[in-house]
Enzyme design. Structure first.
Site, PDB file in Angstrom:
ATOM      1  N   ARG A 151      38.598  25.496  26.163  1.00  0.00           N
ATOM      2  CA  ARG A 151      39.936  25.408  27.053  1.00  0.00           C
ATOM      3  C   ARG A 151      39.562  24.396  28.024  1.00  0.00           C
ATOM      4  O   ARG A 151      38.627  24.140  28.837  1.00  0.00           O
ATOM      5  CB  ARG A 151      40.231  26.815  27.816  1.00  0.00           C
ATOM      6  N   TYR A 197      42.851  30.507  43.963  1.00  0.00           N
ATOM      7  CA  TYR A 197      41.694  29.806  43.764  1.00  0.00           C
ATOM      8  C   TYR A 197      41.784  28.802  42.393  1.00  0.00           C
ATOM      9  O   TYR A 197      40.701  28.221  42.133  1.00  0.00           O
ATOM     10  CB  TYR A 197      40.362  30.631  43.721  1.00  0.00           C
ATOM     11  N   LYS A 198      42.778  28.907  41.634  1.00  0.00           N
ATOM     12  CA  LYS A 198      42.823  28.008  40.617  1.00  0.00           C
ATOM     13  C   LYS A 198      43.584  26.644  40.965  1.00  0.00           C
ATOM     14  O   LYS A 198      42.847  25.963  41.768  1.00  0.00           O
ATOM     15  CB  LYS A 198      43.796  28.603  39.393  1.00  0.00           C
ATOM     16  N   ASP A 223      53.793  36.128  36.472  1.00  0.00           N
ATOM     17  CA  ASP A 223      52.435  35.668  37.021  1.00  0.00           C
ATOM     18  C   ASP A 223      52.416  34.103  36.900  1.00  0.00           C
ATOM     19  O   ASP A 223      52.407  33.597  35.789  1.00  0.00           O
ATOM     20  CB  ASP A 223      51.307  36.238  36.049  1.00  0.00           C
ATOM     21  N   PHE A 276      46.826  37.717  30.326  1.00  0.00           N
ATOM     22  CA  PHE A 276      45.821  37.958  30.739  1.00  0.00           C
ATOM     23  C   PHE A 276      45.298  39.580  30.963  1.00  0.00           C
ATOM     24  O   PHE A 276      46.378  40.275  31.673  1.00  0.00           O
ATOM     25  CB  PHE A 276      45.373  37.185  32.328  1.00  0.00           C
TER      26      PHE A 276
HETATM   27  C1  LIG Z   1      43.380  34.603  36.748  1.00  0.00           C
HETATM   28  C2  LIG Z   1      44.371  35.300  36.458  1.00  0.00           C
HETATM   29  C3  LIG Z   1      44.052  36.562  37.013  1.00  0.00           C
HETATM   30  C4  LIG Z   1      43.143  37.074  37.887  1.00  0.00           C
HETATM   31  O1  LIG Z   1      43.300  38.048  38.954  1.00  0.00           O
HETATM   32  P1  LIG Z   1      42.304  38.313  40.028  1.00  0.00           P
HETATM   33  O2  LIG Z   1      42.765  39.279  40.809  1.00  0.00           O
HETATM   34  O3  LIG Z   1      42.303  36.986  40.945  1.00  0.00           O
HETATM   35  O4  LIG Z   1      40.902  38.490  39.378  1.00  0.00           O
HETATM   36  C5  LIG Z   1      45.280  37.628  36.912  1.00  0.00           C
HETATM   37  N1  LIG Z   1      46.110  37.192  35.992  1.00  0.00           N
HETATM   38  C6  LIG Z   1      46.281  35.987  35.582  1.00  0.00           C
HETATM   39  C7  LIG Z   1      47.318  35.726  34.512  1.00  0.00           C
HETATM   40  C8  LIG Z   1      45.151  34.953  35.621  1.00  0.00           C
HETATM   41  O5  LIG Z   1      45.188  33.856  35.021  1.00  0.00           O
END
Ligand SMILES: *Cc1c(COP(=O)(O)O)cnc(C)c1O
Length: 387
Positions: A346, A197-198, A172, A101
């Site tokens: 997705r 939040y996921k 992560d 990401f």
């Molecule tokens: C959703 C996600 C993020 C989002 O990071 P935020 O700081 O909450 O915006 C970062 N890395 C990965 C791998 C994600 O899936």
């Protein structure tokens, strides 16, 4: 869940658990409104970054004292990348997964620019992390489950390979925690981070959690000195002194309402056996893949998520030339998934609230969108800023 909605986007924003509204309301009415500033002590607000971290620990396979909740995933990646580089200061390479990401790799790029010649970024495919790590690498930064394809890496094997070269690893877990059993402690993982939040359902913008192996908690200073990470914050001394343990990584005043929401959301996991959760998740994604193959392959869609169970998180991604409008047409039919560049539909399967019937109905909707060419309509092609 609203009546009639099939929600396959819990990997992006989790559902709102039943107890959250009452918990936040109580905090506002009885704690903030009535007890005001006394609540930091009386209602233990000040401890929430630690206590909420402790309640996430079981889902991570971690010891409660090794997990903190604070800030966002982006900020925590910065924290931990800098911490790892401080611990391995004699090495200069950060090895990142090319397709991670962007949030993760942007932070790594920023750290490399900040530290100038001392740090170099190297990007490789996730599958090649274990073979590309060498003794110039300080840190490997990777996602356990890929946000695009749902491909899961072997955390234990990659962590071992990284350690054999004397490097550290930061995982992560944004697409793993809450759906895949994890064993950070047993796997001797150095650092981990993820979103609240996921799949954890903490609500929009919920704070993030992070894990630091006990071995590293007291050996390096954090990249920025948070006043709540001071050994005695309320002594208000002129010089920063680190608190013992993971607490030294705290920043400033925590967002209490968001922490209360996340804490209440986590109660949904209290009686959940993580192996049973994983079994249901795999069963949902297995069925979805099989049905898409049977009913939709003729329309030119292709499942890109690994069919091998040990290589799959809890989402299924389907490649299709007209993925964006097709997802919009499904949303119009009450089936919420999302689109990821360049051509992926997705679908996330949160085993705590997605039903087997939803799998069947979602594939029926996809089949209908493809058969009727509903995606080929201008109203579905208009791109929103958030996809
Ligand atoms: C959703 C996600 C993020 C989002 O990071 P935020 O700081 O909450 O915006 C970062 N890395 C990965 C791998 C994600 O899936």
């Amino acid at each position: 869940m609203p009546e009639g909605l099939i929600y396959l986007d819990g990997n992006s924003l989790g559902a709102a658990p039943a107890g959250v509204l009452a918990a936040v309301t109580r905090t506002i009415e009885e704690e903030w409104s009535r007890d005001l500033i006394r609540s930091w002590t009386a209602h233990r607000w000040i401890e929430l970054p630690l206590t909420v971290g402790a309640s996430i620990a079981r889902l991570l396979g971690a010891v409660p004292q090794d997990v903190l909740v604070a800030d966002s995933t982006t900020v925590n990646i910065f924290r931990l990348v800098c911490l790892a580089l401080a611990i391995r200061s004699e090495r200069r390479v950060i090895l990142v997964e090319r397709d991670n990401f962007p949030a993760d790799n942007y932070v790594a790029q920023g750290v490399a620019e900040l530290l100038g010649d001392k740090v170099e970024l190297r990007a490789v495919d996730g599958e090649r992390l274990a073979s590309e790590v060498d003794d110039s690498v300080a840190l490997v930064l990777a996602s356990h489950v890929d946000f695009r394809t749902g491909r899961m890496l072997d955390m234990s094997a990659v962590t071992c390979a990284v350690h054999e070269q004397g490097a550290l690893v930061l995982w992560d877990l944004s697409h793993s925690a809450g759906v895949v059993p994890l064993a950070l402690h047993a796997d001797d993982v150095d650092f981990a981070v993820g979103c609240g939040y996921k799949y954890l359902n903490g609500g929009p913008g919920a704070p993030s959690y992070f894990y630091v192996n006990r071995r590293w908690q007291d050996v390096a200073k954090p990249p920025f000195f948070g006043w709540l990470g001071h050994a005695a914050p309320f002594a208000l001394e002129p010089r920063w002194q680190p608190a013992p343990g993971i607490r030294r990584l705290l920043g400033g005043t925590p967002p209490i309402l968001s922490l209360v929401a996340l804490k209440a959301a986590l109660a949904a996991f209290d009686d959940v056996d993580v192996r049973a959760m994983r079994a249901k998740s795999l069963s949902l994604t297995d069925r979805f893949i099989r049905l898409v193959d049977e009913r939709c392959a003729r329309h030119g869609v292709r499942v890109v998520t690994p069919r091998e169970e040990t290589m799959r998180g809890s989402q299924v991604s389907v490649a299709f030339e007209h993925a964006y409008p097709a997802v919009q047409a499904m949303i119009a039919r009450g089936v919420i998934g999302d689109f990821r560049e360049p051509d992926l539909m997705r679908f996330g399967f949160a085993p705590l609230y997605v039903r087997y019937a939803d799998v069947w109905d979602a594939v029926a909707a996809l089949d209908d969108v493809l058969s009727s060419r509903a995606w080929d309509s201008p109203e579905f092609r208009r791109r929103a800023y958030v996809t």
